[in-house]
Design a protein around this motif. Structure first.
Motif, PDB file in Angstrom:
ATOM      1  N   VAL A   9       0.820  -1.347   0.084  1.00  0.00           N
ATOM      2  CA  VAL A   9       0.032  -0.063  -0.031  1.00  0.00           C
ATOM      3  C   VAL A   9       0.861   1.408   0.139  1.00  0.00           C
ATOM      4  O   VAL A   9       1.813   1.198   0.505  1.00  0.00           O
ATOM      5  CB  VAL A   9      -1.035   0.092   1.306  1.00  0.00           C
ATOM      6  CG1 VAL A   9      -2.144  -1.045   1.116  1.00  0.00           C
ATOM      7  CG2 VAL A   9      -0.315  -0.078   2.695  1.00  0.00           C
ATOM      8  N   GLU A  10       0.346   2.383  -0.663  1.00  0.00           N
ATOM      9  CA  GLU A  10       1.203   3.611  -0.630  1.00  0.00           C
ATOM     10  C   GLU A  10       1.412   4.263   0.697  1.00  0.00           C
ATOM     11  O   GLU A  10       0.443   4.138   1.673  1.00  0.00           O
ATOM     12  CB  GLU A  10       0.474   4.584  -1.528  1.00  0.00           C
ATOM     13  CG  GLU A  10       0.479   3.998  -2.973  1.00  0.00           C
ATOM     14  CD  GLU A  10       1.781   3.815  -3.811  1.00  0.00           C
ATOM     15  OE1 GLU A  10       2.654   4.524  -3.696  1.00  0.00           O
ATOM     16  OE2 GLU A  10       1.812   2.602  -4.161  1.00  0.00           O
ATOM     17  N   ASP A  11       2.491   4.681   0.846  1.00  0.00           N
ATOM     18  CA  ASP A  11       2.730   5.237   2.119  1.00  0.00           C
ATOM     19  C   ASP A  11       3.560   6.668   2.004  1.00  0.00           C
ATOM     20  O   ASP A  11       4.524   6.553   1.068  1.00  0.00           O
ATOM     21  CB  ASP A  11       3.620   4.528   3.093  1.00  0.00           C
ATOM     22  CG  ASP A  11       4.067   5.217   4.393  1.00  0.00           C
ATOM     23  OD1 ASP A  11       2.961   5.451   5.083  1.00  0.00           O
ATOM     24  OD2 ASP A  11       5.120   5.400   4.675  1.00  0.00           O
ATOM     25  N   GLN A  16       5.902   2.564   0.015  1.00  0.00           N
ATOM     26  CA  GLN A  16       4.940   1.624   0.242  1.00  0.00           C
ATOM     27  C   GLN A  16       5.287   0.821   1.578  1.00  0.00           C
ATOM     28  O   GLN A  16       6.488   0.969   1.964  1.00  0.00           O
ATOM     29  CB  GLN A  16       5.364   0.535  -0.991  1.00  0.00           C
ATOM     30  CG  GLN A  16       4.878   0.983  -2.393  1.00  0.00           C
ATOM     31  CD  GLN A  16       4.922   0.347  -3.557  1.00  0.00           C
ATOM     32  OE1 GLN A  16       5.813  -0.852  -3.322  1.00  0.00           O
ATOM     33  NE2 GLN A  16       4.209   0.080  -4.419  1.00  0.00           N
ATOM     34  N   CYS A  71      -5.302  -5.656  -3.005  1.00  0.00           N
ATOM     35  CA  CYS A  71      -4.795  -4.556  -3.180  1.00  0.00           C
ATOM     36  C   CYS A  71      -5.867  -3.497  -2.789  1.00  0.00           C
ATOM     37  O   CYS A  71      -5.661  -2.344  -2.021  1.00  0.00           O
ATOM     38  CB  CYS A  71      -4.075  -4.338  -4.375  1.00  0.00           C
ATOM     39  SG  CYS A  71      -2.519  -4.988  -4.762  1.00  0.00           S
ATOM     40  N   SER A  75      -6.059  -0.630   0.139  1.00  0.00           N
ATOM     41  CA  SER A  75      -5.840   0.778  -0.003  1.00  0.00           C
ATOM     42  C   SER A  75      -6.988   1.501   0.580  1.00  0.00           C
ATOM     43  O   SER A  75      -6.907   2.648   1.009  1.00  0.00           O
ATOM     44  CB  SER A  75      -5.972   1.105  -1.675  1.00  0.00           C
ATOM     45  OG  SER A  75      -4.861   0.351  -2.331  1.00  0.00           O
ATOM     46  N   ARG A  76      -8.471   0.894   0.635  1.00  0.00           N
ATOM     47  CA  ARG A  76      -9.439   1.278   1.280  1.00  0.00           C
ATOM     48  C   ARG A  76      -9.148   1.379   2.732  1.00  0.00           C
ATOM     49  O   ARG A  76      -9.724   2.385   3.405  1.00  0.00           O
ATOM     50  CB  ARG A  76     -10.797   0.431   0.985  1.00  0.00           C
ATOM     51  CG  ARG A  76     -11.430   0.649  -0.386  1.00  0.00           C
ATOM     52  CD  ARG A  76     -12.589   0.228  -0.610  1.00  0.00           C
ATOM     53  NE  ARG A  76     -12.605  -1.277  -0.286  1.00  0.00           N
ATOM     54  CZ  ARG A  76     -12.646  -2.150  -1.045  1.00  0.00           C
ATOM     55  NH1 ARG A  76     -12.165  -1.999  -2.300  1.00  0.00           N
ATOM     56  NH2 ARG A  76     -12.351  -3.499  -0.670  1.00  0.00           N
ATOM     57  N   ARG A  78      -6.433   1.807   4.078  1.00  0.00           N
ATOM     58  CA  ARG A  78      -5.185   2.816   4.594  1.00  0.00           C
ATOM     59  C   ARG A  78      -5.081   3.571   3.097  1.00  0.00           C
ATOM     60  O   ARG A  78      -4.469   3.274   2.247  1.00  0.00           O
ATOM     61  CB  ARG A  78      -3.987   2.297   4.641  1.00  0.00           C
ATOM     62  CG  ARG A  78      -2.654   3.065   5.116  1.00  0.00           C
ATOM     63  CD  ARG A  78      -1.464   2.206   5.337  1.00  0.00           C
ATOM     64  NE  ARG A  78      -0.272   3.229   5.450  1.00  0.00           N
ATOM     65  CZ  ARG A  78      -0.069   3.718   6.616  1.00  0.00           C
ATOM     66  NH1 ARG A  78      -0.661   3.770   7.623  1.00  0.00           N
ATOM     67  NH2 ARG A  78       0.981   4.746   6.681  1.00  0.00           N
ATOM     68  N   PRO A  79      -5.785   4.823   3.198  1.00  0.00           N
ATOM     69  CA  PRO A  79      -5.849   5.424   1.832  1.00  0.00           C
ATOM     70  C   PRO A  79      -4.482   6.114   1.743  1.00  0.00           C
ATOM     71  O   PRO A  79      -3.803   6.299   2.569  1.00  0.00           O
ATOM     72  CB  PRO A  79      -6.826   6.621   2.242  1.00  0.00           C
ATOM     73  CG  PRO A  79      -7.658   6.126   3.641  1.00  0.00           C
ATOM     74  CD  PRO A  79      -6.890   5.211   3.903  1.00  0.00           C
ATOM     75  N   ALA A  80      -4.433   6.382   0.165  1.00  0.00           N
ATOM     76  CA  ALA A  80      -3.128   6.820  -0.179  1.00  0.00           C
ATOM     77  C   ALA A  80      -2.842   8.327   0.409  1.00  0.00           C
ATOM     78  O   ALA A  80      -4.066   8.934   0.370  1.00  0.00           O
ATOM     79  CB  ALA A  80      -3.002   6.657  -1.679  1.00  0.00           C
TER      80      ALA A  80
END
Length: 81
Positions: A9-11, A16, A71, A75-76, A78-80
């Motif tokens: 996930v994007e961070d 990530q 994925c 993402s939901r 932990r939103p980007a």
């Protein structure tokens, strides 16, 4: 633990982060916090995943894990940035 799948996930800080979906045996008392605590002692800091315990992993008709679905779910959760 019966099965697990890890996606990224994007961070905003590290680019990530690993996000693990773990299917445990019925009646198991294993928690996401316990898994993260174990991982912190066994892995490099950047490899320690966020953990979600799930009753089932999404599978294709041939039994492969649907990582694209995981994925989207991660993402939901932990939103980007």
């Amino acid at each position: 633990m019966l099965a697990a799948a890890v996606v990224a996930v994007e961070d905003e800080h590290s680019g990530q982060l690993p996000y693990a979906f773990v299917r445990t045996a019925p009646g198991s008392a294993l928690t996401a916090d316990e898994l993260r605590t174990w991982a912190k002692g066994a892995m490099a800091t950047y490899k320690v995943p966020l953990v979600e315990i799930v009753p089932e992993l999404p599978l294709t008709p041939t039994g492969k894990i649907r990582k694209t679905e995981l994925c989207a779910r991660a993402s939901r959760a932990r939103p980007a940035p």
